[in-house]
Write a protein that holds these residues in place. Structure first.
Motif, PDB file in Angstrom:
ATOM      1  N   GLY A  18       0.835  -1.207   0.000  1.00 36.15           N
ATOM      2  CA  GLY A  18       0.000   0.000   0.000  1.00 36.15           C
ATOM      3  C   GLY A  18       0.864   1.249   0.000  1.00 36.15           C
ATOM      4  N   VAL A  19       1.873   1.280   0.865  1.00 39.48           N
ATOM      5  CA  VAL A  19       2.790   2.430   0.927  1.00 39.48           C
ATOM      6  C   VAL A  19       3.531   2.569  -0.403  1.00 39.48           C
ATOM      7  N   ALA A  20       3.951   1.450  -0.967  1.00 38.20           N
ATOM      8  CA  ALA A  20       4.696   1.493  -2.230  1.00 38.20           C
ATOM      9  C   ALA A  20       3.842   2.094  -3.350  1.00 38.20           C
ATOM     10  N   TRP A  21       2.617   1.596  -3.441  1.00 41.46           N
ATOM     11  CA  TRP A  21       1.726   2.077  -4.510  1.00 41.46           C
ATOM     12  C   TRP A  21       1.480   3.584  -4.403  1.00 41.46           C
ATOM     13  N   ARG A  22       1.108   4.016  -3.200  1.00 44.52           N
ATOM     14  CA  ARG A  22       0.756   5.420  -3.031  1.00 44.52           C
ATOM     15  C   ARG A  22       1.988   6.318  -3.171  1.00 44.52           C
ATOM     16  N   SER A  23       3.154   5.796  -2.784  1.00 46.03           N
ATOM     17  CA  SER A  23       4.380   6.608  -2.898  1.00 46.03           C
ATOM     18  C   SER A  23       4.798   6.725  -4.356  1.00 46.03           C
ATOM     19  N   ASP A 319       0.762  -0.475  23.235  1.00 44.92           N
ATOM     20  CA  ASP A 319      -0.530   0.181  23.453  1.00 44.92           C
ATOM     21  C   ASP A 319      -1.581  -0.246  22.430  1.00 44.92           C
ATOM     22  N   ASN A 320      -1.317  -1.339  21.723  1.00 45.93           N
ATOM     23  CA  ASN A 320      -2.252  -1.908  20.733  1.00 45.93           C
ATOM     24  C   ASN A 320      -2.498  -0.994  19.532  1.00 45.93           C
ATOM     25  N   ALA A 321      -1.765   0.117  19.437  1.00 49.21           N
ATOM     26  CA  ALA A 321      -1.939   1.047  18.314  1.00 49.21           C
ATOM     27  C   ALA A 321      -0.766   0.900  17.356  1.00 49.21           C
ATOM     28  N   PRO A 322      -0.970   1.256  16.101  1.00 50.09           N
ATOM     29  CA  PRO A 322       0.110   1.090  15.122  1.00 50.09           C
ATOM     30  C   PRO A 322       1.228   2.105  15.336  1.00 50.09           C
ATOM     31  N   ILE A 323       2.313   1.849  14.667  1.00 53.34           N
ATOM     32  CA  ILE A 323       3.495   2.717  14.748  1.00 53.34           C
ATOM     33  C   ILE A 323       3.739   3.226  13.331  1.00 53.34           C
ATOM     34  N   ILE A 324       3.461   4.500  13.127  1.00 52.32           N
ATOM     35  CA  ILE A 324       3.477   5.060  11.775  1.00 52.32           C
ATOM     36  C   ILE A 324       4.209   6.398  11.802  1.00 52.32           C
ATOM     37  N   GLY A 325       5.279   6.498  11.023  1.00 55.05           N
ATOM     38  CA  GLY A 325       5.950   7.810  10.930  1.00 55.05           C
ATOM     39  C   GLY A 325       7.460   7.693  10.977  1.00 55.05           C
ATOM     40  N   GLY A 337       3.291  -2.409  13.316  1.00 58.70           N
ATOM     41  CA  GLY A 337       2.613  -2.565  14.595  1.00 58.70           C
ATOM     42  C   GLY A 337       1.099  -2.470  14.491  1.00 58.70           C
ATOM     43  N   HIS A 338       0.526  -2.927  13.388  1.00 55.08           N
ATOM     44  CA  HIS A 338      -0.905  -2.744  13.195  1.00 55.08           C
ATOM     45  C   HIS A 338      -1.770  -3.743  13.958  1.00 55.08           C
ATOM     46  N   TYR A 339      -1.132  -4.689  14.610  1.00 60.11           N
ATOM     47  CA  TYR A 339      -1.825  -5.618  15.510  1.00 60.11           C
ATOM     48  C   TYR A 339      -3.076  -6.210  14.864  1.00 60.11           C
ATOM     49  N   ARG A 340      -4.263  -5.982  15.429  1.00 58.02           N
ATOM     50  CA  ARG A 340      -5.475  -6.589  14.873  1.00 58.02           C
ATOM     51  C   ARG A 340      -6.051  -5.817  13.684  1.00 58.02           C
ATOM     52  N   ASN A 341      -5.455  -4.656  13.341  1.00 54.59           N
ATOM     53  CA  ASN A 341      -6.109  -3.765  12.375  1.00 54.59           C
ATOM     54  C   ASN A 341      -5.322  -3.527  11.102  1.00 54.59           C
ATOM     55  N   GLY A 342      -4.461  -4.473  10.748  1.00 54.57           N
ATOM     56  CA  GLY A 342      -3.603  -4.245   9.594  1.00 54.57           C
ATOM     57  C   GLY A 342      -4.365  -4.098   8.294  1.00 54.57           C
ATOM     58  N   VAL A 343      -5.349  -4.941   8.076  1.00 58.90           N
ATOM     59  CA  VAL A 343      -6.119  -4.846   6.837  1.00 58.90           C
ATOM     60  C   VAL A 343      -6.875  -3.518   6.817  1.00 58.90           C
ATOM     61  N   LEU A 344      -7.595  -3.270   7.905  1.00 59.02           N
ATOM     62  CA  LEU A 344      -8.397  -2.050   8.010  1.00 59.02           C
ATOM     63  C   LEU A 344      -7.562  -0.790   7.811  1.00 59.02           C
ATOM     64  N   LEU A 345      -6.371  -0.763   8.390  1.00 58.79           N
ATOM     65  CA  LEU A 345      -5.561   0.466   8.376  1.00 58.79           C
ATOM     66  C   LEU A 345      -4.654   0.588   7.158  1.00 58.79           C
ATOM     67  N   THR A 346      -4.762  -0.332   6.222  1.00 57.13           N
ATOM     68  CA  THR A 346      -3.897  -0.245   5.043  1.00 57.13           C
ATOM     69  C   THR A 346      -4.080   1.074   4.274  1.00 57.13           C
ATOM     70  N   PRO A 347      -5.318   1.481   3.964  1.00 61.06           N
ATOM     71  CA  PRO A 347      -5.443   2.719   3.170  1.00 61.06           C
ATOM     72  C   PRO A 347      -4.860   3.949   3.875  1.00 61.06           C
ATOM     73  N   ILE A 348      -5.220   4.163   5.128  1.00 62.21           N
ATOM     74  CA  ILE A 348      -4.760   5.407   5.760  1.00 62.21           C
ATOM     75  C   ILE A 348      -3.253   5.375   6.004  1.00 62.21           C
ATOM     76  N   THR A 349      -2.722   4.187   6.289  1.00 62.55           N
ATOM     77  CA  THR A 349      -1.271   4.072   6.475  1.00 62.55           C
ATOM     78  C   THR A 349      -0.549   4.362   5.171  1.00 62.55           C
ATOM     79  N   ALA A 350      -1.073   3.813   4.087  1.00 63.65           N
ATOM     80  CA  ALA A 350      -0.436   4.009   2.781  1.00 63.65           C
ATOM     81  C   ALA A 350      -0.410   5.497   2.425  1.00 63.65           C
TER      82      ALA A 350
END
Lengths: 391, 391
Positions: A18-23, A319-325, A337-350
């Protein structure tokens, strides 16, 4: 030296791609390194997009992030379909949470009150209403909750589509393992592959999921505080679709379980949660518990065909939250560090990472998830000092 | 016409290969027809050699047959090892039957009295003795029974070895499906393959397991009264051997379950018993029940790695006994209907059939298992007349 890139992404799972595509879409020359892209957590994930039913008390900022990312899935599905002709399995099916007993129903009522306080779309259901929405749930369930906006996507289809659009956008995919970062004059300047090849790059993104710390040569304090949390999912199949039409989830005698129905009759049942290091062997006891609890909510599960069991490692964080930045090491950033939300958080992370890599900063709403939140006291994430919660 | 043979065996499972090997050893030219040898019940069987613990009231003649065949396994293992260099996994491990509760223990005491009356080797155990023999059984089991002579073999290894010795003895193995028998002048004279090829033979042996009736062109009354009985086994693996050292079996709340330990840490858990026609899809509910009941007897099963689930179709018969011998159609004989005892009965079936094919009669102790026992009243096995118990 094999090649150089503006951005080297270590990890070709959903986040890395996702990051690769958007970048690449912003004009960067991107190289993704992964010996087996998509073989990590993505291979086991059920693909629930469930900000409302995954709400946990005390994780308010994560809720906002989850909601924001969930809201992008419709556009992503359309864009990816337009570019690849592929259906990523995004289905606005909604989610029914079934209460198992009276105590569970009381918990759901409390959760519902909290959800309403936060302005979330959720509706309490009587037992009869649960059965009307999902006639194959167990008789006698005392009630439940409908989260009409908690949907699903097929993680394997999403991964395939992201790989195609990334390559079409000019991303270089190397099926190689990055073994070490090259750090000189206080900044990262590339990575070295298993065969000794050096790839130089202005920026390196750690996107290796549960394996994100497996890159030598970095100062310990910039390694993200990620630990593997083993999860198993059972992939079952009905002769005909229609056993359930929503995602159905619940907590059976305190044990969470969910059932995600696909269009073709497949049902994904998940998920165990085990602190077992990097062990990915499917464990008989976890399969037993998933089958038991899934059958408790939807007895017809017993008649489904067993196709396979998948095991993944979630990248858990303190803290169960992702590590982005960006990290404290110049040129090194983290999307993990997306824990249980990796699929869900793919767009906003990308999108956030693409902005960071081109403009130097993530959007303000992502600042709370900075890698630096754990490094105010660097020792706290120093591997050698020991931090049993995640090390 | 492709070829001719003295004997055509339809089916290349354990029974078919055993008969082929022993018949070739008596100088017959043998052809075995099977598009996928060993893919039937053999692929799912656990390989218990358990005449004593498989004793059922009212099956006295079957007991004698089982005992006689079990007694041949030591020699077979030695002979096959000498000819192929292969270990067929014959282990004189003994079997512990664990009682689940007091009622179950009472049943075991009754069974033990019956076993002793028949002169069988079996020993009642206290709960403490069960735990001494098998320390990883559940605490609190009230007692059990040791059948020191009930052993095991690895059915897949046995099948591989039989295939090698059969070929070495001159047997022709054709990976083709026999579709019809050729009957002329009141006797069978060959079979026709899927591609139309005719193979002529003086004698045809039906050895197709649960699929034994799938040969066109035969009078209905000579088709063996066999029905498929679906069984599932779970193939698990411990990091180290030693979870259990005997076969451990029991009846948990009335449901039979067994655990067969292999030398390498593998444990086979079986077996469901389902009347489901020719459906071989692994069913989630059967897996759940096997895991539940196996864990009830040996809790450490929960920590085993899941390798795969196997589904087989047992060839069941109206009286649970095999069908071995000549039919009313000249040249046609049957080696089938072995139900739960196919692995165990392979040696005696092979030898008896080889004797029939060369000398015209099975040994006297096999006469009770003649195909003709069901055909005194031919209608009773006429497919069109309907016989719900097995059709």
């Amino acid at each position: 030296m094999l090649s150089s890139a503006d951005v080297i992404i270590v990890g070709g799972g959903l986040i890395g791609l996702g990051v690769a595509w958007r970048s690449a879409g912003r004009g960067l020359r991107v190289t993704v390194l992964d010996p087996s892209p998509g073989a990590g957590a993505c291979a086991a994930a059920a693909g629930m997009l469930a900000p409302v039913t995954e709400l946990h008390y005390g994780e308010r900022s994560l809720l906002d992030l989850n909601l924001a990312s969930a809201a992008r899935f419709g556009d992503w599905a359309g864009e990816l379909a337009g570019l690849t002709g592929r259906d990523i399995g995004y289905r606005t099916c909604g989610t029914v949470v079934a209460a198992w007993d009276g105590a569970d129903l009381k918990d759901l009522r409390d959760l519902h009150a909290f959800q309403r306080e936060l302005g979330l779309e959720a509706q309490l259901l009587t037992g009869r209403e649960v059965r009307e929405l999902e006639p194959n749930t167990a008789p006698g369930l005392p009630g439940g909750l409908l989260a009409a906006g908690d949907h699903q996507v097929d993680p394997r289809r999403l991964h395939t589509a992201l790989g195609e659009v990334a390559i079409a956008a000019g991303v270089t995919m190397l099926p190689s393992r990055a073994v070490s970062a090259v750090v000189s004059r206080g900044r990262v300047s590339g990575v070295r592959l298993e065969d000794g090849t050096l790839i130089s790059g202005d920026q390196v993104v750690l996107a290796g999921g549960a394996w994100i710390r497996e890159l030598d040569g970095l100062p310990p304090q910039v390694l993200p505080a990620v630990r593997p949390v083993k999860g198993q999912t059972l992939h079952l199949r009905a002769a005909d679709p229609g056993l359930i039409t929503h995602v159905v989830r619940g907590s059976v005698r305190g044990r969470p379980v969910y059932l995600v129905p696909r269009d073709d009759g497949r049902v994904v049942v998940g998920a165990s949660s085990e602190e077992a290091g990097f062990d990915t062997r499917p464990r008989a006891g976890a399969m037993y518990e998933l089958l038991r609890d899934a059958q408790a909510l939807v007895p017809g599960v017993s008649e489904l065909e067993f196709e396979h069991v998948a095991t993944g490692l979630r990248p858990g964080t303190p803290d169960n939250a992702p590590i982005i930045g960006a990290t404290d090491l110049e040129g090194l950033s983290v999307a993990g560090g997306h824990y249980r939300n990796g699929v869900l958080l793919t767009p906003i992370t990308a999108d956030a990472m693409a902005q960071l890599l081109t403009e130097g900063a993530v959007p303000p709403e992502l600042l709370a998830f900075s890698p630096r939140r754990f490094t105010a006291s660097p020792q706290s994430i120093d591997r050698d000092q020991g931090a049993p919660a995640w090390n």
